[in-house]
Design an enzyme around this catalytic site. Structure first.
Site, mmCIF file in Angstrom:
data_model
loop_
_atom_site.group_PDB
_atom_site.id
_atom_site.type_symbol
_atom_site.label_atom_id
_atom_site.label_comp_id
_atom_site.label_asym_id
_atom_site.label_seq_id
_atom_site.Cartn_x
_atom_site.Cartn_y
_atom_site.Cartn_z
ATOM 1 N N GLU A 45 0.856 -1.201 0.000
ATOM 2 C CA GLU A 45 0.000 0.000 0.000
ATOM 3 C C GLU A 45 0.881 1.237 0.000
ATOM 4 O O GLU A 45 2.108 1.138 0.120
ATOM 5 C CB GLU A 45 -0.927 -0.015 1.224
ATOM 6 C CG GLU A 45 -1.985 -1.111 1.125
ATOM 7 C CD GLU A 45 -2.899 -1.162 2.319
ATOM 8 O OE1 GLU A 45 -3.065 -0.142 3.000
ATOM 9 O OE2 GLU A 45 -3.448 -2.234 2.573
ATOM 10 N N ARG B 155 -0.800 8.731 1.303
ATOM 11 C CA ARG B 155 -2.189 9.147 1.072
ATOM 12 C C ARG B 155 -2.419 10.648 0.997
ATOM 13 O O ARG B 155 -3.249 11.121 0.231
ATOM 14 C CB ARG B 155 -3.051 8.630 2.223
ATOM 15 C CG ARG B 155 -3.566 7.300 1.904
ATOM 16 C CD ARG B 155 -4.443 6.772 2.962
ATOM 17 N NE ARG B 155 -4.325 5.328 2.816
ATOM 18 C CZ ARG B 155 -4.787 4.459 3.640
ATOM 19 N NH1 ARG B 155 -5.431 4.857 4.725
ATOM 20 N NH2 ARG B 155 -4.655 3.191 3.413
ATOM 21 N N HIS C 16 -11.423 9.466 6.186
ATOM 22 C CA HIS C 16 -11.182 8.048 6.423
ATOM 23 C C HIS C 16 -10.696 7.744 7.834
ATOM 24 O O HIS C 16 -11.167 6.794 8.458
ATOM 25 C CB HIS C 16 -10.131 7.587 5.408
ATOM 26 C CG HIS C 16 -9.798 6.141 5.455
ATOM 27 N ND1 HIS C 16 -10.719 5.150 5.220
ATOM 28 C CD2 HIS C 16 -8.613 5.496 5.701
ATOM 29 C CE1 HIS C 16 -10.129 3.961 5.302
ATOM 30 N NE2 HIS C 16 -8.872 4.152 5.605
ATOM 31 N N ARG D 137 -1.078 8.914 8.990
ATOM 32 C CA ARG D 137 -0.897 7.480 9.281
ATOM 33 C C ARG D 137 -0.438 6.720 8.043
ATOM 34 O O ARG D 137 -1.000 6.885 6.954
ATOM 35 C CB ARG D 137 -2.228 6.889 9.759
ATOM 36 C CG ARG D 137 -2.201 5.389 9.945
ATOM 37 C CD ARG D 137 -3.550 4.893 10.369
ATOM 38 N NE ARG D 137 -4.539 5.086 9.326
ATOM 39 C CZ ARG D 137 -5.033 4.120 8.571
ATOM 40 N NH1 ARG D 137 -4.613 2.877 8.722
ATOM 41 N NH2 ARG D 137 -5.953 4.383 7.667
ATOM 42 N N HIS E 179 -8.988 9.283 2.498
ATOM 43 C CA HIS E 179 -8.561 8.166 1.650
ATOM 44 C C HIS E 179 -8.789 8.586 0.210
ATOM 45 O O HIS E 179 -9.856 9.092 -0.143
ATOM 46 C CB HIS E 179 -9.356 6.901 1.977
ATOM 47 C CG HIS E 179 -8.729 5.655 1.432
ATOM 48 N ND1 HIS E 179 -8.644 5.407 0.087
ATOM 49 C CD2 HIS E 179 -8.144 4.606 2.038
ATOM 50 C CE1 HIS E 179 -8.024 4.247 -0.100
ATOM 51 N NE2 HIS E 179 -7.717 3.736 1.065
HETATM 52 P P1 FAD Z 1 -13.873 0.635 15.546
HETATM 53 O O1 FAD Z 1 -13.526 -0.614 14.865
HETATM 54 O O2 FAD Z 1 -14.407 1.724 14.723
HETATM 55 O O3 FAD Z 1 -14.935 0.287 16.664
HETATM 56 C C1 FAD Z 1 -15.584 1.318 17.374
HETATM 57 C C2 FAD Z 1 -16.674 0.690 18.216
HETATM 58 O O4 FAD Z 1 -17.164 1.631 19.141
HETATM 59 C C3 FAD Z 1 -17.880 0.221 17.415
HETATM 60 O O5 FAD Z 1 -18.294 -1.009 17.951
HETATM 61 C C4 FAD Z 1 -18.935 1.298 17.711
HETATM 62 O O6 FAD Z 1 -20.251 0.863 17.607
HETATM 63 C C5 FAD Z 1 -18.579 1.634 19.128
HETATM 64 N N1 FAD Z 1 -19.022 2.945 19.597
HETATM 65 C C6 FAD Z 1 -18.752 4.164 19.081
HETATM 66 N N2 FAD Z 1 -19.324 5.112 19.843
HETATM 67 C C7 FAD Z 1 -19.958 4.480 20.855
HETATM 68 C C8 FAD Z 1 -20.748 4.897 21.945
HETATM 69 N N3 FAD Z 1 -21.017 6.198 22.198
HETATM 70 N N4 FAD Z 1 -21.264 3.966 22.781
HETATM 71 C C9 FAD Z 1 -21.045 2.647 22.555
HETATM 72 N N5 FAD Z 1 -20.310 2.193 21.529
HETATM 73 C C10 FAD Z 1 -19.772 3.103 20.697
HETATM 74 N N6 FAD Z 1 -6.900 0.169 8.980
HETATM 75 C C11 FAD Z 1 -5.901 -0.711 8.740
HETATM 76 O O7 FAD Z 1 -4.944 -0.792 9.519
HETATM 77 N N7 FAD Z 1 -5.959 -1.518 7.651
HETATM 78 C C12 FAD Z 1 -7.002 -1.486 6.760
HETATM 79 O O8 FAD Z 1 -7.021 -2.245 5.817
HETATM 80 C C13 FAD Z 1 -8.036 -0.562 6.986
HETATM 81 N N8 FAD Z 1 -9.070 -0.462 6.126
HETATM 82 C C14 FAD Z 1 -10.111 0.358 6.426
HETATM 83 C C15 FAD Z 1 -11.214 0.392 5.584
HETATM 84 C C16 FAD Z 1 -12.312 1.154 5.904
HETATM 85 C C17 FAD Z 1 -13.505 1.194 5.005
HETATM 86 C C18 FAD Z 1 -12.304 1.938 7.095
HETATM 87 C C19 FAD Z 1 -13.481 2.770 7.462
HETATM 88 C C20 FAD Z 1 -11.193 1.935 7.910
HETATM 89 C C21 FAD Z 1 -10.086 1.150 7.592
HETATM 90 N N9 FAD Z 1 -8.971 1.116 8.407
HETATM 91 C C22 FAD Z 1 -7.959 0.239 8.148
HETATM 92 C C23 FAD Z 1 -8.962 1.824 9.679
HETATM 93 C C24 FAD Z 1 -9.306 0.805 10.789
HETATM 94 O O9 FAD Z 1 -10.300 -0.054 10.323
HETATM 95 C C25 FAD Z 1 -9.785 1.469 12.033
HETATM 96 O O10 FAD Z 1 -8.921 2.500 12.403
HETATM 97 C C26 FAD Z 1 -9.837 0.468 13.179
HETATM 98 O O11 FAD Z 1 -10.608 -0.629 12.799
HETATM 99 C C27 FAD Z 1 -10.406 1.120 14.408
HETATM 100 O O12 FAD Z 1 -10.636 0.135 15.360
HETATM 101 P P2 FAD Z 1 -11.245 0.545 16.749
HETATM 102 O O13 FAD Z 1 -11.423 -0.717 17.513
HETATM 103 O O14 FAD Z 1 -10.439 1.618 17.333
HETATM 104 O O15 FAD Z 1 -12.659 1.208 16.385
HETATM 105 C C1 SIN Z 2 -7.259 0.363 2.358
HETATM 106 O O1 SIN Z 2 -7.497 -0.833 2.219
HETATM 107 O O2 SIN Z 2 -6.974 1.120 1.439
HETATM 108 C C2 SIN Z 2 -7.345 0.943 3.724
HETATM 109 C C3 SIN Z 2 -6.102 0.701 4.449
HETATM 110 C C4 SIN Z 2 -5.986 1.601 5.638
HETATM 111 O O3 SIN Z 2 -6.793 2.488 5.853
HETATM 112 O O4 SIN Z 2 -5.002 1.432 6.356
#
Ligand code: FAD
Ligand code: SIN
Length: 532
Positions: free
Chosen positions: A118, A287, A348, A383, A241
């Site tokens: 990437e 990015r 993103h 990032r 993104h």
């Molecule tokens: P999240 O996975 O977002 O979880 C947050 C949780 O908190 C959810 O369950 C939500 O319901 C809950 N929540 C929020 N507010 C409240 C509230 N007030 N009360 C109760 N619950 C609440 N990163 C990578 O490293 N590699 C990738 O390939 C990648 N691809 C991505 C693709 C997409 C489409 C997106 C959107 C992001 C991507 N990212 C990627 C970024 C990465 O997915 C996220 O940064 C990471 O998953 C965040 O994890 P987290 O556990 O911190 O939060």
């Molecule tokens: C992607 O698959 O392009 C998302 C990867 C990331 O947000 O780290």
């Protein structure tokens, strides 16, 4: 009043950060996992590209550290970067032991992981499960957690505010002692008492009109922490993104950077590969650079989108490597094996967040923050792709170790119940929706990829009056999830704007026409906002 619920650990959020932490502390005490929608709904669930981790003999920790620092534009904490990069393989192994299965190389006589590439990475190092890495991780963690008798999951529960000793009137030993939570189905606000609360609520993509994030990403954790007196940092660094599917009916669908990693080329409507003169890595540049170049190309040509062309790869390859992207494009009549995919940038990732130590400890005892909600110093001003899942895994593990070694603290016998207004007026509820839309539109228009001081000030002024309106609803109307989110959106939007206004330079994801150069006259510094 005795709290409705009492747990040793309360985890807010069921993405990779919350679930990893919950699994690791569950053997030492009862855990509540509180989550806004169904348990799988999270940014994690939509992750496509994968997890960056050094596993190949052709790669080194030094190279991963160097790529991360380069993307972070001088603001990463090098010790944090090195620690997370070097701990990655051990945490990945645990994930595999839990049942996570990463894609392996076809045509290999031995079992070898298939490593993706990437933007900004100098080596192939992204472990992935085709293009549904997040769904597979979420599934593996939820399956493991379901087997644990010490964990109780509260779905459709939205955390509203943290309860601290200071808010309860104590003048000494401030700490977080619990959280108020709305049961979305019953409309009742419940009190959860706990010695340790983990914010794992993810990011804030929904602050912007166009985003890759699902609806849950409304910045609730940052807003709750800030209201509880905890500082936040670097909120101006919102990562856009470069490639979201551009189609009127495609809501928030990402076209993974891994498509460019497999040779996809960005072209304008005339077919010109416009990244060629912009950066040596061309379409695979970091990015911030790609998103800005697309923004400039769209403005220059007046077109609505640019195109991602991977038609030189075979249909078989594309269907096998990117099954979800291939299927989603076909759903909208785009066959990516014969025509380029129309794409635009979208908000993103939140690189800043609640200030924490490398093990997720916040300034407020009893409050931890892990994952996208936190700011450890790994990402700096931008990032590196696929470093966020890695950070969440590593920091959740460290937080779980640290929390178990905390000295015991006495519990409060009672917590006051929640008090709020009771008015419910359908006309007024429509205004909530309008305010929500206005915030997202103004953030997109004035606080986007390219900024100016004038536009930021305009956004700040409008946000001030929206804040006052939202406060009015908040105290008078019956609590709903929409109202909780609106209150958080307006606060997080203001934090982004205030941080952006305080940075008099362009760096990483923050680019302003008024200060187009990076300030090299002083050491780079974080923009820290402390609640007044
Ligand atoms: P999240 O996975 O977002 O979880 C947050 C949780 O908190 C959810 O369950 C939500 O319901 C809950 N929540 C929020 N507010 C409240 C509230 N007030 N009360 C109760 N619950 C609440 N990163 C990578 O490293 N590699 C990738 O390939 C990648 N691809 C991505 C693709 C997409 C489409 C997106 C959107 C992001 C991507 N990212 C990627 C970024 C990465 O997915 C996220 O940064 C990471 O998953 C965040 O994890 P987290 O556990 O911190 O939060
Ligand atoms: C992607 O698959 O392009 C998302 C990867 C990331 O947000 O780290």
């Amino acid at each position: 009043m005795v709290a409705d619920h009492r747990f040793e650990y309360v985890v807010l959020g069921s993405g990779i950060a919350g679930l990893t932490f919950a699994l690791k502390v569950a053997e030492t005490g009862p855990v509540a996992v509180i989550t806004k929608k169904n348990r799988a709904e999270s940014n994690t669930n939509y992750a496509q590209g994968g997890i960056a981790c050094v596993t190949s003999t052709e790669d080194t920790f030094d190279l991963h550290v160097r790529d991360t620092l380069e993307a972070g534009a001088g603001l990463c904490r090098e010790d944090v970067v090195r620690g997370i990069v070097e701990e990655g393989p051990a945490r990945i192994k645990e994930l595999i032991d839990l049942g996570m299965s990463f894609s392996e190389r076809a045509n290999s006589s031995t079992r070898e992981l298939d490593l993706g590439k990437e933007g900004g990475h100098s080596k192939r190092r992204i472990l992935h499960a085709k293009d549904i890495t997040g769904r597979e991780i979420e599934g593996a963690l939820l399956t493991a957690l379901a087997l644990h008798p010490n964990v109780e999951m509260f779905e459709n529960h939205a955390a509203i505010d943290l309860i601290t000793r200071r808010k309860l009137g104590f003048t000494t030993d401030n700490r977080c002692v619990g959280v108020y939570v709305l049961d979305i189905k019953t409309g009742r606000v419940e009190t959860f008492a706990s010695r340790h609360v983990l914010l794992a609520t993810g990011g804030c993509g929904k602050v912007y009109l166009y985003t890759t994030n699902p609806d849950i990403a409304t910045g609730d954790g940052v807003a709750m922490a800030y209201r509880a007196g905890v500082p936040v940092a670097n909120m101006e660094f919102i990562q856009f993104h470069p490639t979201c599917l551009f189609h009127p009916k495609a809501k928030s669908f990402l076209i993974s950077e891994a498509v460019r990693g497999e040779g996809g080329v960005l072209r304008n409507g005339a077919g010109h590969a416009f990244m060629n003169g912009v950066h040596p890595l061309k379409s695979l540049a970091p990015r911030d650079i790609v998103a800005r170049a697309i923004d400039a190309e769209i403005k220059r040509t007046g077109a609505e989108c640019v195109y991602l062309d991977i038609t030189h790869r075979s249909r078989d390859f594309l269907q096998n490597r990117f099954p979800a992207i291939f299927a989603k494009c076909l759903e909208f009549g785009i066959d990516m094996s014969v025509e380029p995919i129309p794409v635009v940038p979208g908000a993103h990732y939140q690189c800043g967040g609640v200030v924490t130590s490398p093990e997720g400890r916040t300034e407020l005892p009893g409050l931890w923050a892990v994952g996208e909600v936190g700011c450890t110093g790994l990402h700096g001003a931008n990032r590196l792709a696929s470093n966020s899942l890695l950070e969440a895994l590593v920091v959740a593990h460290r937080a779980a170790l640290a929390v178990k070694n905390e000295p015991p603290v006495p519990r409060l016998k009672s917590l006051p119940p929640w008090e709020s207004g009771s008015a419910q007026d359908a006309d007024e509820m429509v205004v909530i929706y309008h305010n929500w839309r206005e915030i997202r539109q103004l953030m997109w228009d004035y606080v986007g990829i390219v900024r100016t001081t004038k536009r930021l000030k305009r956004a700040a002024s409008r946000l001030r009056s929206l804040t006052a309106e939202v406060q009015d609803y908040y105290w008078n109307y019956k609590m709903t999830c929409d109202l909780i989110e609106l209150r958080n959106l307006v606060l997080v939007a203001s934090l982004i704007v205030d941080s952006a206004l305080s940075r008099h330079e362009s760096r990483g994801l923050h680019f302003t026409l008024d200060f187009p150069e990076t300030d090299t006259s002083a050491p780079p510094s974080d923009s820290i906002l402390r609640p007044g």
